[in-house]
Scaffold this motif. Structure first.
Motif, mmCIF file in Angstrom:
data_model
loop_
_atom_site.group_PDB
_atom_site.id
_atom_site.type_symbol
_atom_site.label_atom_id
_atom_site.label_comp_id
_atom_site.label_asym_id
_atom_site.label_seq_id
_atom_site.Cartn_x
_atom_site.Cartn_y
_atom_site.Cartn_z
ATOM 1 N N THR A 43 51.376 -25.566 -35.941
ATOM 2 C CA THR A 43 50.562 -24.787 -34.999
ATOM 3 C C THR A 43 51.439 -24.191 -33.898
ATOM 4 O O THR A 43 51.130 -23.118 -33.374
ATOM 5 N N LEU A 44 52.528 -24.858 -33.558
ATOM 6 C CA LEU A 44 53.434 -24.335 -32.531
ATOM 7 C C LEU A 44 54.198 -23.108 -33.012
ATOM 8 O O LEU A 44 54.679 -22.319 -32.199
ATOM 9 N N TRP A 45 54.316 -22.963 -34.321
ATOM 10 C CA TRP A 45 55.105 -21.885 -34.909
ATOM 11 C C TRP A 45 54.236 -20.809 -35.554
ATOM 12 O O TRP A 45 54.743 -19.947 -36.262
ATOM 13 N N ASN A 49 51.307 -18.229 -31.468
ATOM 14 C CA ASN A 49 52.151 -18.822 -30.437
ATOM 15 C C ASN A 49 53.556 -18.258 -30.345
ATOM 16 O O ASN A 49 54.224 -18.448 -29.331
ATOM 17 N N ILE A 50 53.998 -17.605 -31.397
ATOM 18 C CA ILE A 50 55.380 -17.122 -31.405
ATOM 19 C C ILE A 50 55.451 -15.814 -32.188
ATOM 20 O O ILE A 50 54.786 -15.672 -33.208
ATOM 21 N N PRO A 65 54.724 -20.252 -40.744
ATOM 22 C CA PRO A 65 55.211 -20.998 -39.575
ATOM 23 C C PRO A 65 56.545 -21.707 -39.835
ATOM 24 O O PRO A 65 57.366 -21.853 -38.916
ATOM 25 N N TYR A 66 56.775 -22.104 -41.070
ATOM 26 C CA TYR A 66 58.036 -22.767 -41.399
ATOM 27 C C TYR A 66 59.205 -21.776 -41.316
ATOM 28 O O TYR A 66 60.298 -22.129 -40.859
ATOM 29 N N ILE A 67 58.973 -20.557 -41.761
ATOM 30 C CA ILE A 67 60.011 -19.530 -41.666
ATOM 31 C C ILE A 67 60.309 -19.225 -40.207
ATOM 32 O O ILE A 67 61.472 -19.115 -39.807
ATOM 33 N N SER A 68 59.272 -19.100 -39.377
ATOM 34 C CA SER A 68 59.494 -18.862 -37.941
ATOM 35 C C SER A 68 60.323 -19.989 -37.339
ATOM 36 O O SER A 68 61.299 -19.747 -36.616
ATOM 37 N N TRP A 69 59.933 -21.224 -37.627
ATOM 38 C CA TRP A 69 60.660 -22.383 -37.109
ATOM 39 C C TRP A 69 62.130 -22.340 -37.524
ATOM 40 O O TRP A 69 63.030 -22.480 -36.688
#
Length: 171
Positions: A43-45, A49-50, A65-69
């Motif tokens: 959820t943070l990514w 949020n980003i 979200p995993y790619i963003s992280w």
């Protein structure tokens, strides 16, 4: 290896009843497993949020979200400035480089093994310069060992596509 990787929640099957061990591991899948290893809070990514970095990563895709992280942590980069190519297969040398980057960026250590490791790879000259050090780290720690040739030497097959089973064994 597959059973353990699934049991620990690093991998899902391609369906409720199939793992597809000989199936291709894509960039999106691979980065997802890295994020699950790190137990990130997706959820943070999320795109809420980003800012999303890559135009070809659908914000609703499971791997987004995993790619963003991974990109923000410096574990991966895009295939160009604004594309990630999440459906592109991961080669064996890319797999080694990504695991090595992950370990370095997250501050994890790799310890050696008591198991016998190959002294070198018969096809070592086929390994790209950018991947050689990472492959060496994973070879000397026993994380990768390649395949045994008829003469007893080992080949790494760096340009071959990584299978889901091979990646499960590495993780």
């Amino acid at each position: 290896y597959i059973g353990r990787a699934v049991e620990m929640g690093f991998f899902n099957g391609v369906s409720d009843t199939r793992f597809d061990p000989n199936g291709t591991m894509t960039r999106g899948m691979f980065v997802t497993v890295l994020g699950r290893l790190e137990d990130i809070d997706i959820t943070l990514w999320s795109s809420e949020n980003i800012p999303q970095l890559f135009l070809d990563v659908n914000e609703d895709a499971y791997y987004a979200p995993y790619i963003s992280w991974a990109a923000y942590c410096g574990i991966v980069s895009g295939m160009s400035e604004d594309t990630f190519e999440p459906d592109t297969p991961v080669t064996r040398e890319q797999m080694a480089k990504l695991v090595d980057y992950y370990v370095q960026r997250m501050g994890h250590g790799l310890s050696g093994t008591d198991a016998e490791v190959p002294e070198s790879f018969f096809d070592g000259t086929d390994i790209s310069d950018w991947a050689a050090a990472s492959i060496e780290v994973l070879r000397t720690t026993g994380i990768i060992n390649g395949s045994v040739n008829s003469d007893g030497s080992y080949s790494f097959l760096p340009k071959n596509t990584s299978t889901r089973a091979e990646c499960a064994a590495v993780f």
